[in-house]
Write an enzyme that holds these catalytic residues in place. Sequence first.
Site, PDB file in Angstrom:
ATOM      1  N   LYS A   1      -2.965   4.752  -1.332  1.00  0.00           N
ATOM      2  CA  LYS A   1      -2.103   3.797  -2.027  1.00  0.00           C
ATOM      3  C   LYS A   1      -2.929   3.202  -3.152  1.00  0.00           C
ATOM      4  O   LYS A   1      -3.940   2.537  -2.913  1.00  0.00           O
ATOM      5  CB  LYS A   1      -1.635   2.708  -1.061  1.00  0.00           C
ATOM      6  CG  LYS A   1      -0.840   1.602  -1.752  1.00  0.00           C
ATOM      7  CD  LYS A   1      -0.184   0.664  -0.751  1.00  0.00           C
ATOM      8  CE  LYS A   1       0.551  -0.459  -1.466  1.00  0.00           C
ATOM      9  NZ  LYS A   1       1.216  -1.383  -0.544  1.00  0.00           N
TER      10      LYS A   1
ATOM     11  N   ASP B   1       7.200  -9.605   3.174  1.00  0.00           N
ATOM     12  CA  ASP B   1       8.011  -8.634   2.431  1.00  0.00           C
ATOM     13  C   ASP B   1       8.585  -7.649   3.454  1.00  0.00           C
ATOM     14  O   ASP B   1       8.602  -6.441   3.246  1.00  0.00           O
ATOM     15  CB  ASP B   1       7.175  -7.916   1.376  1.00  0.00           C
ATOM     16  CG  ASP B   1       8.036  -7.294   0.282  1.00  0.00           C
ATOM     17  OD1 ASP B   1       9.249  -7.597   0.221  1.00  0.00           O
ATOM     18  OD2 ASP B   1       7.504  -6.499  -0.517  1.00  0.00           O
TER      19      ASP B   1
HETATM   20  P1  ADP Z   1       4.569  -1.255  -2.628  1.00  0.00           P
HETATM   21  O1  ADP Z   1       3.653  -2.392  -2.284  1.00  0.00           O
HETATM   22  O2  ADP Z   1       4.377  -0.829  -4.020  1.00  0.00           O
HETATM   23  O3  ADP Z   1       5.987  -1.535  -2.245  1.00  0.00           O
HETATM   24  P2  ADP Z   1       4.367   0.431  -0.253  1.00  0.00           P
HETATM   25  O4  ADP Z   1       3.136   0.269   0.581  1.00  0.00           O
HETATM   26  O5  ADP Z   1       5.602  -0.230   0.246  1.00  0.00           O
HETATM   27  O6  ADP Z   1       4.049  -0.012  -1.746  1.00  0.00           O
HETATM   28  O7  ADP Z   1       4.639   1.995  -0.426  1.00  0.00           O
HETATM   29  C1  ADP Z   1       5.650   2.487  -1.286  1.00  0.00           C
HETATM   30  C2  ADP Z   1       6.353   3.687  -0.653  1.00  0.00           C
HETATM   31  O8  ADP Z   1       5.427   4.748  -0.404  1.00  0.00           O
HETATM   32  C3  ADP Z   1       6.959   3.390   0.711  1.00  0.00           C
HETATM   33  O9  ADP Z   1       8.270   2.884   0.608  1.00  0.00           O
HETATM   34  C4  ADP Z   1       6.927   4.726   1.408  1.00  0.00           C
HETATM   35  O10 ADP Z   1       8.040   5.515   1.023  1.00  0.00           O
HETATM   36  C5  ADP Z   1       5.683   5.376   0.837  1.00  0.00           C
HETATM   37  N1  ADP Z   1       4.519   5.161   1.735  1.00  0.00           N
HETATM   38  C6  ADP Z   1       3.652   4.133   1.705  1.00  0.00           C
HETATM   39  N2  ADP Z   1       2.706   4.243   2.650  1.00  0.00           N
HETATM   40  C7  ADP Z   1       2.973   5.388   3.319  1.00  0.00           C
HETATM   41  C8  ADP Z   1       2.346   6.081   4.416  1.00  0.00           C
HETATM   42  N3  ADP Z   1       1.255   5.599   5.016  1.00  0.00           N
HETATM   43  N4  ADP Z   1       2.893   7.243   4.829  1.00  0.00           N
HETATM   44  C9  ADP Z   1       4.001   7.731   4.227  1.00  0.00           C
HETATM   45  N5  ADP Z   1       4.628   7.144   3.192  1.00  0.00           N
HETATM   46  C10 ADP Z   1       4.131   5.981   2.726  1.00  0.00           C
HETATM   47 MG    MG Z   2       6.790  -1.749  -0.385  1.00  0.00          MG
END
Ligand code: ADP
Ligand code: MG
Length: 405
Positions: A123, A229
């Site tokens: 991420k 959130d």
């Molecule tokens: P943001 O803070 O930008 O909202 P997120 O952590 O919610 O970021 O991640 C954005 C998207 O990426 C999630 O809605 C999901 O679809 C995908 N995602 C994030 N982390 C994972 C993970 N560990 N495994 C699979 N998909 C993930």
């Molecule tokens: Mg998110």
Amino acid sequence: MKLDTSHMRYLTTDDFRVLQAVEQGSKGHEVVPTLMIHQISGMRSQSGTNRAISDLAKLSLISKMRNIKYDGYRLTYNGIDYLALKTMLNRDTVYSVGNTIGVGKESDIYKVSDKDGNPRVIKIHRLGRTSFHTVRNNRDYLRKSNQGANWMHLSRLAANKEYQFMSMLYSKGFKVPEPFDNSRHIVVMELINGFPMRRLRKHKNIPKLYSDLMCFIVQLGNSGLIHCDFNEFNVMIKDELEDENDCGFVVIDFPQCVSIQHQDADYYFQRDVDCIRRFFKKKLKYEPKPDSSMLDTDGFGDGYKYAYPEFSRDIKRSDNLDELVQASGFSKKHPGDRSLEDAVESMRNAAYNSDEEAEDEAEAEAEAEDEDEDDEGVDSEEEEYYDSKSDEESSGDDSENSQEE
Ligand code: ADP
Ligand code: MG
């Protein structure tokens, strides 16, 4: 923002040394003077430094700043991406970078693999790239505090906080992705095979899922933390269950967590509960009665006893994760890094300060796409969800109409 790692393998040790010098110099200088880059890098000859600088600039890993009194460079997001990935490659937590699998509000998510070929996720935090509405308050804050738009610094802090929260929560048995590494603005974590709950329409036991989610919120609170959130975009529904005790979901996205000692803890807690309640009511047509005892229902295991948890009634501290991770608001004596707290808080507040009408509209529009949506569809839908809330906030009473246009 794209993650282009194609030039990584062509960079020499000297290039990385100079790139790191620009990063180090950035701590004290918005634009790092060329001479200082040379000094910090420890390179023997100035001409060697200049050559590296010119290569790095060609790849847009650093950028030359014009119209200033001295000659200098600034680290770009590409540059910090390279530095973080290089660190992770060296630590063997990442071996190769694959496709993007998600674009969040303030992050890019990529599938990667470790050196044994195990799939993982990185991420990449990219604070400051959301719509102007959403970050308006942060910019005001940054201007006031004379920090300049130091989004890169905030992205590092956000990634660092998220890694700490996840490490702590994972070690305590919370259903969160296993975190593996953190360098600068990037977190490496377990890949969750599943999809955001936003896309869920059928489930074998909706009351149990609801109750388990409420249980998560309460247990998190008892440990000292509020997610802040907690919504259908940040709950992943797993494709496959590990065993019969597996509740089938994993909670993600933690940088904005606050302490239960936060002055607005009650409000944030209730907002998390309401987001889930609203989603279940609207999309899954499930609405438990307020006074129903969730544990009496058939098929309930370890869900939460109240349909609608309340902060003052239900939160009984049993752990101090907020203090261990220094979550926002955990103690007046330890204010933590206000810049991240203020930026993240105002971002969350801007996103949520709206009435439910706007959300109805945005969701009605999004509904039409539900049938054949792919990951990209979900991303833009998430943007819409948050944007609609912040647009609402700025446009006041006219918003309902403007949503219909
Ligand atoms: P943001 O803070 O930008 O909202 P997120 O952590 O919610 O970021 O991640 C954005 C998207 O990426 C999630 O809605 C999901 O679809 C995908 N995602 C994030 N982390 C994972 C993970 N560990 N495994 C699979 N998909 C993930
Ligand atoms: Mg998110």
